[in-house]
Design a protein around this motif. Structure first.
Motif, mmCIF file in Angstrom:
data_model
loop_
_atom_site.group_PDB
_atom_site.id
_atom_site.type_symbol
_atom_site.label_atom_id
_atom_site.label_comp_id
_atom_site.label_asym_id
_atom_site.label_seq_id
_atom_site.Cartn_x
_atom_site.Cartn_y
_atom_site.Cartn_z
ATOM 1 N N PRO A 50 0.832 -1.203 0.000
ATOM 2 C CA PRO A 50 0.000 0.000 0.000
ATOM 3 C C PRO A 50 0.862 1.245 0.000
ATOM 4 C CG PRO A 50 -0.016 -1.050 2.163
ATOM 5 C CD PRO A 50 0.691 -1.976 1.241
ATOM 6 N N GLN A 87 -4.043 1.969 11.345
ATOM 7 C CA GLN A 87 -3.973 2.372 9.945
ATOM 8 C C GLN A 87 -3.500 3.814 9.760
ATOM 9 O OE1 GLN A 87 -4.411 0.609 7.235
ATOM 10 N NE2 GLN A 87 -5.125 -1.294 8.150
ATOM 11 N N ARG A 90 0.165 4.547 8.552
ATOM 12 C CA ARG A 90 0.419 4.120 7.171
ATOM 13 C C ARG A 90 -0.079 5.144 6.162
ATOM 14 N NH1 ARG A 90 -1.559 1.229 3.061
ATOM 15 N NH2 ARG A 90 -3.619 0.889 3.926
ATOM 16 N N HIS A 91 -1.080 5.908 6.555
ATOM 17 C CA HIS A 91 -1.620 6.930 5.661
ATOM 18 C C HIS A 91 -1.033 8.314 5.951
ATOM 19 C CE1 HIS A 91 -4.613 4.453 3.591
ATOM 20 N NE2 HIS A 91 -4.801 3.843 4.752
ATOM 21 N N GLU A 177 -10.751 -3.513 9.911
ATOM 22 C CA GLU A 177 -9.431 -3.127 9.414
ATOM 23 C C GLU A 177 -9.528 -2.624 7.971
ATOM 24 O OE1 GLU A 177 -5.560 -2.721 10.951
ATOM 25 O OE2 GLU A 177 -7.248 -3.749 11.899
ATOM 26 N N ASP A 181 -8.923 1.278 6.722
ATOM 27 C CA ASP A 181 -7.961 1.578 5.666
ATOM 28 C C ASP A 181 -8.596 2.442 4.581
ATOM 29 O OD1 ASP A 181 -5.594 1.366 4.048
ATOM 30 O OD2 ASP A 181 -6.590 -0.208 2.902
ATOM 31 N N ARG A 182 -9.796 2.066 4.147
ATOM 32 C CA ARG A 182 -10.461 2.793 3.074
ATOM 33 C C ARG A 182 -10.904 4.185 3.523
ATOM 34 N NH1 ARG A 182 -12.206 -0.132 -1.308
ATOM 35 N NH2 ARG A 182 -12.572 1.950 -2.142
ATOM 36 N N ASP A 185 -7.897 6.452 3.841
ATOM 37 C CA ASP A 185 -7.386 6.777 2.503
ATOM 38 C C ASP A 185 -8.224 7.898 1.889
ATOM 39 O OD1 ASP A 185 -5.603 6.167 0.214
ATOM 40 O OD2 ASP A 185 -7.478 5.587 -0.769
#
Length: 283
Positions: A50, A87, A90-91, A177, A181-182, A185
């Motif tokens: 990702p 998450q 990570r973003h 999860e 994540d979505r 994002d």
């Protein structure tokens, strides 16, 4: 000779996708290609892993997550917040919890309410969130509906609400999860209409407190440019798609950190920033 436009290699018209989204997709593809060419990662790794959504300066904006107090102590809320926390890094985001949002508003008469939902502009100044994600879990048992809505408190943008049915479970491949994540994002893309910026929120003698610190990516000695105005760029439909900073009217320098999310800065030049002014990272 050719019997169609396709033979000439013409780009095919796609009226279903706004032009600014095409530009964003192209920029992401070019970024991945640059990473491959520079040897930062092999092609297979870039395709499978990702991609972090992070400001070009490496700064991490804050996202506030709000769940109503009467729903906050449920197992669904615990697992949801844990998934969002996992998450967020990570973003390229810093997560501000519901309790922190309550504390920022509680006891303040700045907006006349103790509910963070009634004080988005205050939250933009302190704790300095770039986006406010409100989540309302509906139902009980193993399957719930997550009704979510997001607003940009700095530019007063309110996005369409979303409703998603999920299975409540923990783990790396759980529905929560994947949903986290979505949704993060999407949040990162939405706040990406502007470069990273912060605000000053209080004075200490001739210095000022800034609503960002080490967790945002700042270092002692970094300079921030002061912008007292700017302009919003809108699509033909009226949607805000970018913020263009106005002229630089001053600069401040980070002197020290007060915790992870607050710093003390000194004036370097120009005008002393007001809370409504936006402070961008100066290379």
């Amino acid at each position: 000779m050719a019997d169609s436009d396709a033979a000439f290699g013409y780009e095919q018209t796609d009226w279903g996708k706004p032009f600014w989204e095409k530009w964003m997709d192209k920029a992401r593809e070019e970024g991945r290609a640059d990473a491959i060419r520079s040897g930062q990662a092999p092609a297979a790794t870039v395709a499978a892993a990702p991609v972090e959504t992070i400001d070009s300066s490496g700064m991490k904006p804050k996202i506030g997550v709000y769940i109503a107090k009467d729903q906050r102590d449920s197992m669904t809320a615990y697992r949801l917040l844990a998934a969002l926390e996992r998450q967020s890094a990570r973003h390229g985001l810093t997560l501000i919890s519901p309790n922190e949002l309550d504390e920022a508003v509680g006891g303040s008469d700045a907006c006349g309410s103790e509910s963070p939902l009634d004080c988005p502009r205050l939250l933009a100044i302190f704790p300095g969130i770039r986006g406010l994600l409100v989540v309302d879990p509906k139902g009980s048992g193993n399957s719930v509906t997550l009704e979510s809505r997001m607003m940009d408190p700095d530019f007063d943008i309110r996005y369409e609400p979303l409703s998603t049915r999920v299975q409540v479970a923990d783990g790396s491949n759980s529905d929560l999860e994947i949903w986290s994540d979505r949704i993060l994002d999407t949040a990162a893309d939405r706040i990406g209409i502007a470069p990273w910026f912060g605000h000053s929120f209080a004075l200490k003698g001739e210095d000022m407190y800034i609503n960002a610190g080490r967790a945002a990516g700042l270092e002692v000695g970094d300079e921030l440019a002061v912008h007292s105005e700017g302009s919003l760029v809108r699509s033909p439909s009226g949607q805000v798609i970018a913020w263009e900073p106005g002229p630089e009217v001053g600069r401040v320098r980070i002197k020290e950190f007060v915790g992870e999310n607050i710093s003390l800065a000194e004036q370097v030049s120009g005008q002393m920033p007001k809370p409504k002014d936006r402070l961008t990272y100066a290379d």
